[in-house]
Design an enzyme around this catalytic site. Structure first.
Site, mmCIF file in Angstrom:
data_model
loop_
_atom_site.group_PDB
_atom_site.id
_atom_site.type_symbol
_atom_site.label_atom_id
_atom_site.label_comp_id
_atom_site.label_asym_id
_atom_site.label_seq_id
_atom_site.Cartn_x
_atom_site.Cartn_y
_atom_site.Cartn_z
ATOM 1 N N SER A 1 0.823 -1.207 0.000
ATOM 2 C CA SER A 1 0.000 0.000 0.000
ATOM 3 C C SER A 1 0.851 1.248 0.000
ATOM 4 C CB SER A 1 -0.929 0.023 1.218
ATOM 5 O OG SER A 1 -1.663 1.243 1.210
ATOM 6 N N LYS B 1 -4.546 -6.891 3.211
ATOM 7 C CA LYS B 1 -4.537 -5.733 2.303
ATOM 8 C C LYS B 1 -5.960 -5.401 1.847
ATOM 9 C CE LYS B 1 -3.018 -2.395 -0.332
ATOM 10 N NZ LYS B 1 -3.954 -2.083 -1.343
ATOM 11 N N HIS C 1 -7.546 -3.595 4.591
ATOM 12 C CA HIS C 1 -6.963 -2.241 4.570
ATOM 13 C C HIS C 1 -7.752 -1.358 3.595
ATOM 14 C CE1 HIS C 1 -4.546 0.781 2.446
ATOM 15 N NE2 HIS C 1 -3.911 0.988 3.597
ATOM 16 N N ASN C 2 -7.992 -1.879 2.397
ATOM 17 C CA ASN C 2 -8.710 -1.083 1.405
ATOM 18 C C ASN C 2 -10.151 -0.832 1.812
ATOM 19 O OD1 ASN C 2 -6.310 -1.337 0.003
ATOM 20 N ND2 ASN C 2 -7.303 -1.562 -1.965
ATOM 21 N N GLU D 1 -10.041 1.832 4.186
ATOM 22 C CA GLU D 1 -9.754 3.046 3.396
ATOM 23 C C GLU D 1 -11.064 3.630 2.840
ATOM 24 O OE1 GLU D 1 -6.521 2.549 0.413
ATOM 25 O OE2 GLU D 1 -7.991 3.155 -1.079
HETATM 26 C C1 6PG Z 1 -3.211 1.495 -1.565
HETATM 27 C C2 6PG Z 1 -4.513 1.745 -2.220
HETATM 28 C C3 6PG Z 1 -4.479 1.160 -3.583
HETATM 29 C C4 6PG Z 1 -5.478 1.759 -4.479
HETATM 30 C C5 6PG Z 1 -6.790 1.150 -4.553
HETATM 31 C C6 6PG Z 1 -7.921 2.131 -4.562
HETATM 32 O O1 6PG Z 1 -3.267 0.842 -0.535
HETATM 33 O O2 6PG Z 1 -2.196 1.972 -2.042
HETATM 34 O O3 6PG Z 1 -5.543 1.170 -1.513
HETATM 35 O O4 6PG Z 1 -4.567 -0.212 -3.456
HETATM 36 O O5 6PG Z 1 -5.442 3.104 -4.595
HETATM 37 O O6 6PG Z 1 -6.712 0.467 -5.765
HETATM 38 O O7 6PG Z 1 -8.998 1.515 -5.093
HETATM 39 P P1 6PG Z 1 -10.330 2.073 -5.653
HETATM 40 O O8 6PG Z 1 -10.064 2.426 -7.083
HETATM 41 O O9 6PG Z 1 -11.214 0.896 -5.500
HETATM 42 O O10 6PG Z 1 -10.754 3.277 -4.870
#
Ligand code: 6PG
Length: 477
Positions: free
Chosen positions: A128, A182, A185-186, A189
């Site tokens: 990430s 991970k 994590h997303n 996010e």
């Molecule tokens: C990271 C982000 C990375 C990414 C995702 C966002 O940890 O660096 O999470 O994995 O920016 O792909 O995904 P979306 O396009 O679904 O918002």
């Protein structure tokens, strides 16, 4: 001299990981389907360290010292399978294939099992931090065998972000554990971004503030307990003016949030595991609602409350109340995400250390935040913690925030400002702390129409009531 690691797939993420490795003194073999990218990397960045460009997969593999470590950085899905198959043919027992893309953990489990049969290690790792992170220090979540971590771990720890001298990288657990973590994590996010976006919408809708003023509020928040990368960049985005129109940037962007799918996976797996990750789910649905242009056009003009901004002391208090609601909702979202990791770990026998996950999320990744250090401390003090909500400092913070949180949610409801994230977090909090839930009534309904039985508060066993007969005797089922 041979390379200690190789990277195949030199689009921006792969290229930056390769450069990061080389900048840390590791000799890196390079391979890409079209050679152009390999050449460009060496031309532009060759001076940063030692690279061995390879013209073919065979040459690439031969350039690596044993055990060979091959980082695959290509598109998730079929392209990843194709590259893995290609290299599995060329590698020898004990060698390691690393998938550093955003793969689904179920795919990683399947690939790991297949490669293990052939004596190869397969490491699915979360990375990430985006492009910048890959180059300057990402947060790294490797799964796979312990043995693979012995050779790979030191390299990954070298290139990872550091917080207080500790690398934001640790072995997460076997097979799909790294990609699972991970994925969560997303999901977190998504939840965090949604909560921040709702805060903005509230400050604007209830107080009539301009984006630039709200940017200042976020800047202030970023000096306190909300200190985080996402709050920091939010202030930047809100302060940004569109060059073409002179309008706030946020007002010229089409308000339809997209997604690549990792949030959706998190919700799907949350449902499979039976873990209420309501914050992540609402955030994912909020993105999907925003994208339904037709539905939104068709419902334009549906009656809402007359939106009069707050005034007087209500207005003065409001920004502070939103800060409290945001903090409390954020604690809920993270608590839910960690519960999902606990559940995944139990389901698949991964033995994931939650304190270590919180620790490696402190730097490098998108959700890096000061309060992850408190989460780390909470899980280190009590590894089996049922929920963050009951851990000392978090409990107190959320209890202290709850009045403000309720007031923000009710203001939002009264003004017709949608706050699915705040609302679901508060409902989760109230749901958990309730003495009795109407789930008892749902059980009664299920027993009535489907003889699905229920359990009682005063006796062991399952029971069924003969609803259709006049007497309705109750008997053990
Ligand atoms: C990271 C982000 C990375 C990414 C995702 C966002 O940890 O660096 O999470 O994995 O920016 O792909 O995904 P979306 O396009 O679904 O918002």
């Amino acid at each position: 001299k041979k390379a200690s690691i190789g990277v195949t797939g030199l689009a921006v993420m792969g290229r930056n990981l390769a450069r990061n490795l080389a900048r840390h003194g590791h000799t890196v073999a390079l391979h890409n389907r079209s050679e152009q990218r390999t050449r460009e990397l060496v031309e532009q960045f060759g001076s940063e360290g030692e690279f061995i460009p390879a013209h073919s997969a065979r040459e690439f593999v031969d350039a690596l010292e044993r055990p060979r470590q091959v980082v695959v950085m290509v598109k998730a899905g079929a392209p990843t399978d194709a590259v893995i198959d290609e290299f599995a043919e060329l590698l020898e027992p004990g060698d390691v294939i690393v998938d550093a893309g955003n793969a689904h953990f179920a795919d990683t489990r399947r690939r790991e099992a297949a490669l293990r049969e052939r004596g190869l290690h397969f490491v699915g790792t979360g990375v990430s931090g985006g492009e910048e992170g890959a180059l300057h220090g990402p947060s790294i979540m490797p799964g796979g065998s312990k043995e693979s971590y012995e050779s790979l771990g030191p390299l990954l720890e070298d290139i990872a972000a550091k917080v207080d001298g500790t690398p934001c990288c640790a072995h997460i657990g076997p097979d799909g554990a790294g990609h699972f973590v991970k994925m969560v994590h997303n999901g977190i996010e998504y939840a965090d971004m949604q909560l921040i976006a709702e805060s903005f919408d509230l400050l604007r809708g209830a107080l009539g503030y301009e984006p630039a003023q709200i940017a200042e509020i976020f800047r202030t928040w970023n000096t306190g307990r909300l200190d985080s990368y996402l709050i920091e960049i939010t202030a930047e985005v809100l302060a940004h003016t569109d060059a073409a129109t002179g309008k706030p940037f946020v007002d010229v962007v089409l308000d339809q949030a997209e997604q690549k799918g990792t949030g959706r996976w998190t919700v799907q797996i949350g449902l499979d595991l039976g873990i209420p990750i309501t914050g992540i789910a609402e955030a994912t649905f909020a993105r999907s609602l925003s994208g339904h242009a037709n539905l939104r056009a068709a419902t334009k003009g549906l009656a809402g409350p007359s939106r009069t901004p707050l005034s007087g002391s209500d207005a003065e208090r409001f920004a502070d109340d939103v800060e409290q609601a945001l903090y409390a909702s954020k604690v809920v979202a993270y608590a839910q995400g960690f519960n999902q990791i606990q559940a995944g770990s139990a389901e698949y026998g991964w033995n994931v250390d939650l304190g270590s996950v919180a620790s490696l999320w402190r730097g490098g990744c998108i959700i890096r935040a000061k309060f992850l250090d408190d989460i780390r401390a909470a899980f280190e003090a009590e590894p089996g913690l049922p929920t963050l909500l009951t851990s000392g400092d978090f409990r107190k913070a959320v209890e202290d925030a709850q009045d403000a949180w309720r007031s923000v949610v009710s203001t939002a409801v009264c003004l017709g400002i949608p706050t699915p994230g705040f609302s679901t977090a508060l409902a989760y909090y109230d749901g958990l702390r309730a003495d009795r839930l109407p789930a008892a009534l749902v059980q009664g309904q299920r027993d009535y129409f489907g003889a699905h039985t229920y359990r009682r508060v005063d006796r062991e066993g399952s029971f069924h009531t003969e609803w259709a007969t006049g007497a309705r005797p109750e008997r053990p089922a």
